[in-house]
Enzyme design. Structure first.
Site, PDB file in Angstrom:
ATOM      1  CD  GLU A   1      -0.617  -5.710   5.949  1.00 41.78           C
ATOM      2  OE1 GLU A   1      -0.368  -6.265   4.854  1.00 41.78           O
ATOM      3  OE2 GLU A   1      -0.964  -4.517   6.029  1.00 41.78           O
TER       4      GLU A   1
ATOM      5  CB  CYS B   1      -0.962  -0.060   1.181  1.00 43.01           C
ATOM      6  SG  CYS B   1      -2.445   0.923   0.931  1.00 43.01           S
TER       7      CYS B   1
ATOM      8  CG  HIS C   1      -3.362  -3.855   3.368  1.00 43.34           C
ATOM      9  ND1 HIS C   1      -2.383  -3.189   4.066  1.00 43.34           N
ATOM     10  CD2 HIS C   1      -4.039  -2.913   2.683  1.00 43.34           C
ATOM     11  CE1 HIS C   1      -2.466  -1.884   3.832  1.00 43.34           C
ATOM     12  NE2 HIS C   1      -3.459  -1.686   2.993  1.00 43.34           N
TER      13      HIS C   1
END
Lengths: 85, 227
Positions: free
Chosen positions: B197, B86, B195
């Protein structure tokens, strides 16, 4: 050393789609401005600096534009420079 | 696998990243303040998501001038792993480690959603735990995630297989070629808008992103064994 004031105008390259400009174009046309053809949004930066002379100041602003203030992938710029307070 | 996660003023996914590398993968993890200049003995550097320097001027540009970026660039030049997610992806493009730039989303909206993302190749550490054309569901959350580069740059990326992840179905931000993530020609630097994560812990609703980190760990293990 002399103080200089630069006014820098940054716009998206003509070949790059400007979604914000397009949205405003449509908004204006839908109001009572059907004659509006195209809106392009940019950035305006005022910058003061001191330099030995005008050509040094010009070269520094040019370099700042190329290295930091604009992204050459999508943006172009122009600026004015004047000795000032 | 020593992990370093760079923290810029405005980073907000740094601890999420650490949650994956430290708590789930159980790897030594260090949060590195952007003013530091030494990454030490690091294998994986992560530039996390967030809003470095408030996104002032342009996303990622001011972070590029942080003292730590010199060390990140050297790390990348040594062929070691750099992951930018990002805002981290935006920083990688501004720093010149990846080509192109991230522009305002086509529809001018900040998009926060779960989107289908296709894996384009699996011969990289990042994707070796996935299959080619595997569809992942990954979260996105960005206002400036529209990938743009000159047509000749896009052609070169496609030709060299540097597109690693591509949006499936509706393109959420207008990215050229539905590009969601790219790597450098050597494959050691990866930038992506989704994302992984945030999709690594089943308790948080999905684990499709965990394979990326597990892939690195598996690759690292094989490499360490060979030595």
């Amino acid at each position: 050393m002399t103080a200089y004031r630069a006014e820098i105008f940054i716009t998206l390259k003509p070949s790059v789609l400007d979604p914000a400009g397009t949205a405003i174009t449509k908004g204006l046309q839908q109001q009572q401005y059907p004659g509006v053809q195209e809106v392009r949004i940019g950035k305006y930066i005022e910058l003061t600096l001191t330099a030995a002379d005008a050509s040094t100041a010009h070269a520094q602003v040019e370099q700042m534009c190329q290295e930091v203030l604009t992204n050459p992938v999508i943006e172009t710029y122009r600026f004015t420079l004047e000795a000032g307070r | 696998m020593n992990c370093a996660i760079v923290v810029f003023p405005g980073s907000n996914c740094d601890r999420d990243m650490a949650g994956v590398t430290e708590k789930i993968l159980r790897q030594p993890t260090r949060l590195v303040w952007h003013g530091e200049t030494d990454l030490g003995d690091t294998d994986l550097v992560i530039l996390p998501g967030g809003f470095s320097y408030g996104d002032y001027l342009r996303c990622g540009v001011l972070a590029r001038f942080s003292p730590v970026l010199g060390a990140v660039v050297r790390h990348a030049q040594q062929g070691k792993w750099v992951l930018g997610v990002c805002n981290g992806f935006q920083i990688l493009t501004e720093a010149g480690l990846l080509p192109g730039t991230l522009m305002r989303n086509r529809d001018l909206r900040f998009v926060c959603d779960q989107v289908p993302v296709r894996v384009e190749r699996r011969d990289l550490p990042w994707t070796c735990q996935y299959n080619v054309n595997q569809e992942l569901t990954l979260p996105i959350a960005h206002g400036e995630g529209c990938y743009y580069a000159e047509p000749e740059v896009i052609a070169s990326l496609e030709q060299r297989g540097q597109v690693v992840f591509r949006y499936q179905g509706a393109n959420p931000n207008g990215s050229v070629g539905d590009i969601a993530g790219i790597c450098n020609p050597q494959g050691n630097v990866l930038g992506m808008m989704p994302h992984p994560e945030r999709a690594s812990d089943a308790d948080l609703g999905g684990t499709d992103g965990l394979g990326l980190f597990q892939g690195l760990l598996a690759w690292y293990g094989k490499h360490a064994c060979r030595n």
